[in-house]
Design a protein around this motif. Sequence first.
Motif, PDB file in Angstrom:
ATOM      1  N   ALA A 240      37.310  51.204  32.872  1.00 25.34           N
ATOM      2  CA  ALA A 240      38.637  50.938  33.422  1.00 25.34           C
ATOM      3  C   ALA A 240      39.617  52.045  33.060  1.00 25.34           C
ATOM      4  O   ALA A 240      40.398  52.510  33.899  1.00 25.34           O
ATOM      5  CB  ALA A 240      39.146  49.587  32.928  1.00 25.34           C
ATOM      6  N   LEU A 241      39.569  52.496  31.821  1.00 31.93           N
ATOM      7  CA  LEU A 241      40.502  53.516  31.355  1.00 31.93           C
ATOM      8  C   LEU A 241      40.223  54.868  32.015  1.00 31.93           C
ATOM      9  O   LEU A 241      41.127  55.502  32.581  1.00 31.93           O
ATOM     10  CB  LEU A 241      40.412  53.646  29.839  1.00 31.93           C
ATOM     11  N   ILE A 242      38.978  55.323  31.952  1.00 31.15           N
ATOM     12  CA  ILE A 242      38.630  56.640  32.488  1.00 31.15           C
ATOM     13  C   ILE A 242      38.826  56.680  34.000  1.00 31.15           C
ATOM     14  O   ILE A 242      39.408  57.620  34.550  1.00 31.15           O
ATOM     15  CB  ILE A 242      37.180  57.003  32.123  1.00 31.15           C
ATOM     16  N   TYR A 243      38.358  55.658  34.677  1.00 29.20           N
ATOM     17  CA  TYR A 243      38.468  55.627  36.136  1.00 29.20           C
ATOM     18  C   TYR A 243      39.928  55.548  36.568  1.00 29.20           C
ATOM     19  O   TYR A 243      40.339  56.202  37.540  1.00 29.20           O
ATOM     20  CB  TYR A 243      37.678  54.446  36.677  1.00 29.20           C
ATOM     21  N   GLY A 244      40.718  54.747  35.867  1.00 31.01           N
ATOM     22  CA  GLY A 244      42.139  54.652  36.194  1.00 31.01           C
ATOM     23  C   GLY A 244      42.852  55.976  36.024  1.00 31.01           C
ATOM     24  O   GLY A 244      43.653  56.384  36.879  1.00 31.01           O
ATOM     25  N   LEU A 245      42.563  56.677  34.927  1.00 27.68           N
ATOM     26  CA  LEU A 245      43.192  57.979  34.690  1.00 27.68           C
ATOM     27  C   LEU A 245      42.768  59.011  35.730  1.00 27.68           C
ATOM     28  O   LEU A 245      43.602  59.766  36.251  1.00 27.68           O
ATOM     29  CB  LEU A 245      42.840  58.474  33.283  1.00 27.68           C
ATOM     30  N   LEU A 246      41.470  59.051  36.049  1.00 23.05           N
ATOM     31  CA  LEU A 246      40.984  60.002  37.042  1.00 23.05           C
ATOM     32  C   LEU A 246      41.599  59.749  38.414  1.00 23.05           C
ATOM     33  O   LEU A 246      42.016  60.683  39.109  1.00 23.05           O
ATOM     34  CB  LEU A 246      39.461  59.939  37.128  1.00 23.05           C
ATOM     35  N   THR A 247      41.674  58.482  38.794  1.00 23.70           N
ATOM     36  CA  THR A 247      42.256  58.141  40.091  1.00 23.70           C
ATOM     37  C   THR A 247      43.728  58.507  40.147  1.00 23.70           C
ATOM     38  O   THR A 247      44.221  59.049  41.149  1.00 23.70           O
ATOM     39  CB  THR A 247      42.083  56.640  40.369  1.00 23.70           C
ATOM     40  N   ALA A 248      44.454  58.222  39.062  1.00 21.59           N
ATOM     41  CA  ALA A 248      45.876  58.560  39.012  1.00 21.59           C
ATOM     42  C   ALA A 248      46.087  60.074  39.088  1.00 21.59           C
ATOM     43  O   ALA A 248      46.995  60.552  39.782  1.00 21.59           O
ATOM     44  CB  ALA A 248      46.500  58.002  37.740  1.00 21.59           C
ATOM     45  N   LEU A 249      45.244  60.833  38.384  1.00 20.57           N
ATOM     46  CA  LEU A 249      45.371  62.298  38.417  1.00 20.57           C
ATOM     47  C   LEU A 249      45.096  62.853  39.805  1.00 20.57           C
ATOM     48  O   LEU A 249      45.831  63.725  40.295  1.00 20.57           O
ATOM     49  CB  LEU A 249      44.407  62.914  37.392  1.00 20.57           C
ATOM     50  N   VAL A 250      44.044  62.350  40.447  1.00 16.97           N
ATOM     51  CA  VAL A 250      43.704  62.835  41.788  1.00 16.97           C
ATOM     52  C   VAL A 250      44.804  62.491  42.776  1.00 16.97           C
ATOM     53  O   VAL A 250      45.230  63.335  43.575  1.00 16.97           O
ATOM     54  CB  VAL A 250      42.355  62.241  42.249  1.00 16.97           C
ATOM     55  N   LEU A 251      45.297  61.260  42.725  1.00 18.96           N
ATOM     56  CA  LEU A 251      46.340  60.841  43.652  1.00 18.96           C
ATOM     57  C   LEU A 251      47.637  61.605  43.414  1.00 18.96           C
ATOM     58  O   LEU A 251      48.313  62.016  44.365  1.00 18.96           O
ATOM     59  CB  LEU A 251      46.582  59.340  43.512  1.00 18.96           C
ATOM     60  N   THR A 252      47.976  61.824  42.149  1.00 17.96           N
ATOM     61  CA  THR A 252      49.177  62.589  41.834  1.00 17.96           C
ATOM     62  C   THR A 252      49.052  64.024  42.320  1.00 17.96           C
ATOM     63  O   THR A 252      49.994  64.585  42.896  1.00 17.96           O
ATOM     64  CB  THR A 252      49.430  62.576  40.316  1.00 17.96           C
ATOM     65  N   GLY A 253      47.874  64.624  42.112  1.00 14.01           N
ATOM     66  CA  GLY A 253      47.667  65.996  42.573  1.00 14.01           C
ATOM     67  C   GLY A 253      47.779  66.116  44.082  1.00 14.01           C
ATOM     68  O   GLY A 253      48.417  67.049  44.594  1.00 14.01           O
ATOM     69  N   LEU A 254      47.182  65.182  44.806  1.00  9.36           N
ATOM     70  CA  LEU A 254      47.262  65.206  46.270  1.00  9.36           C
ATOM     71  C   LEU A 254      48.692  64.996  46.749  1.00  9.36           C
ATOM     72  O   LEU A 254      49.136  65.625  47.719  1.00  9.36           O
ATOM     73  CB  LEU A 254      46.351  64.132  46.857  1.00  9.36           C
ATOM     74  N   THR A 255      49.419  64.112  46.059  1.00 13.77           N
ATOM     75  CA  THR A 255      50.801  63.848  46.446  1.00 13.77           C
ATOM     76  C   THR A 255      51.683  65.068  46.228  1.00 13.77           C
ATOM     77  O   THR A 255      52.478  65.446  47.095  1.00 13.77           O
ATOM     78  CB  THR A 255      51.351  62.651  45.656  1.00 13.77           C
ATOM     79  N   TRP A 257      50.715  68.145  46.077  1.00 13.87           N
ATOM     80  CA  TRP A 257      50.308  69.180  47.027  1.00 13.87           C
ATOM     81  C   TRP A 257      50.913  68.914  48.406  1.00 13.87           C
ATOM     82  O   TRP A 257      51.365  69.846  49.098  1.00 13.87           O
ATOM     83  CB  TRP A 257      48.789  69.211  47.122  1.00 13.87           C
ATOM     84  N   ALA A 258      50.965  67.646  48.805  1.00 12.09           N
ATOM     85  CA  ALA A 258      51.534  67.296  50.105  1.00 12.09           C
ATOM     86  C   ALA A 258      53.045  67.493  50.130  1.00 12.09           C
ATOM     87  O   ALA A 258      53.617  67.871  51.163  1.00 12.09           O
ATOM     88  CB  ALA A 258      51.191  65.850  50.458  1.00 12.09           C
ATOM     89  N   LEU A 259      53.704  67.246  48.995  1.00  9.72           N
ATOM     90  CA  LEU A 259      55.147  67.420  48.936  1.00  9.72           C
ATOM     91  C   LEU A 259      55.559  68.883  48.998  1.00  9.72           C
ATOM     92  O   LEU A 259      56.668  69.203  49.422  1.00  9.72           O
ATOM     93  CB  LEU A 259      55.696  66.775  47.659  1.00  9.72           C
ATOM     94  N   GLY A 260      54.677  69.771  48.571  1.00 13.12           N
ATOM     95  CA  GLY A 260      54.961  71.203  48.631  1.00 13.12           C
ATOM     96  C   GLY A 260      56.187  71.569  47.817  1.00 13.12           C
ATOM     97  O   GLY A 260      56.287  71.246  46.620  1.00 13.12           O
ATOM     98  N   PRO A 261      57.183  72.216  48.444  1.00 15.93           N
ATOM     99  CA  PRO A 261      58.373  72.650  47.700  1.00 15.93           C
ATOM    100  C   PRO A 261      59.224  71.497  47.181  1.00 15.93           C
ATOM    101  O   PRO A 261      60.085  71.702  46.335  1.00 15.93           O
ATOM    102  CB  PRO A 261      59.145  73.482  48.730  1.00 15.93           C
ATOM    103  N   HIS A 262      58.997  70.295  47.692  1.00 18.64           N
ATOM    104  CA  HIS A 262      59.784  69.151  47.241  1.00 18.64           C
ATOM    105  C   HIS A 262      59.192  68.487  46.007  1.00 18.64           C
ATOM    106  O   HIS A 262      59.741  67.501  45.524  1.00 18.64           O
ATOM    107  CB  HIS A 262      59.882  68.125  48.363  1.00 18.64           C
ATOM    108  N   ALA A 263      58.089  69.009  45.514  1.00 17.76           N
ATOM    109  CA  ALA A 263      57.418  68.381  44.372  1.00 17.76           C
ATOM    110  C   ALA A 263      58.253  68.465  43.101  1.00 17.76           C
ATOM    111  O   ALA A 263      58.107  67.635  42.208  1.00 17.76           O
ATOM    112  CB  ALA A 263      56.058  69.033  44.139  1.00 17.76           C
TER     113      ALA A 263
END
Length: 277
Positions: A240-255, A257-263
């Motif tokens: 639960a801990l490792i998977y939750g952290l990995l998912t949060a990191l991936v989602l944050t990174g994608l977000t 990246w999508a925000l670009g200059p607004h990040a």
Amino acid sequence: MSHANLPLPDHCPNCATRVHGRYCAACGQETQIQPPTLHEFLHEYLHHYVALEGKLLRTLKLLLFKPGQLTVEYLAGRRQQLVRPLPLYATFSFLFFLFLGWSMQAQGDHFGNIRVNSRPVVTQGPALAGANAADPGQLINVDEVVLKRLPYTILAMTPVFAALCRLLYRRRGLRYGHHLLFALHLHAFIFVLYLLTLLPPVHDYGSLAYPIIWLYLILALKRVYGGRWWPQLLRGSALALIYGLLTALVLTGLTLWALGPHAGALIELIRQQIARG
């Protein structure tokens, strides 16, 4: 016209195999084809897609009330009366994200209204393209960005969860497909649970989803993989801990990246929230 009144053809309309009854022995299709009437369309929809000959109800009963039993049944070869893992996963993930999007739209500008320097930064508002990174007071539609990427993130992370299971249970000598099957069933349960939390009477109890998922995971691990309770508690907590952290990191990174200059505005928001504790 009932099936009893329909003529039995010599060969299957689908695969041309010699016919010996109502169903083709080669492809399984009905050999007595009903004419395309409204009654036939309704019958086909209700019988095959809603009722599923009781498959959906039996599958949901095992999925919701017997953690891990659906995986056990599938591995034991008792599959005919159950919905297959991938369609089950796909159906409830689609329903969850569909209703989640509607729920967010219904909440409008009141969803996620957070401020930096006393000015709104993350909210459901104007399009992201209209935001100005130099002005942290501009509205940034982060909710929409996250929502669009969340389904793909979870889809991509499900095999990662299976890989984590294989790592933690490497001494069992199980194939990767064994763990992937478990991951699909677990995620299907998670989608059903969060789908229920979108209902108005249950919405206020959404915070209980986390401990419920953790408890479900422990019970499912014990039923599917066996062993003593305390190793399952440790493995389940680690998963639960490792998977939750990995998912949060991936989602944050994608977000980001999508925000670009607004990040930058979002990073500043996160920094201030952490500083506030």
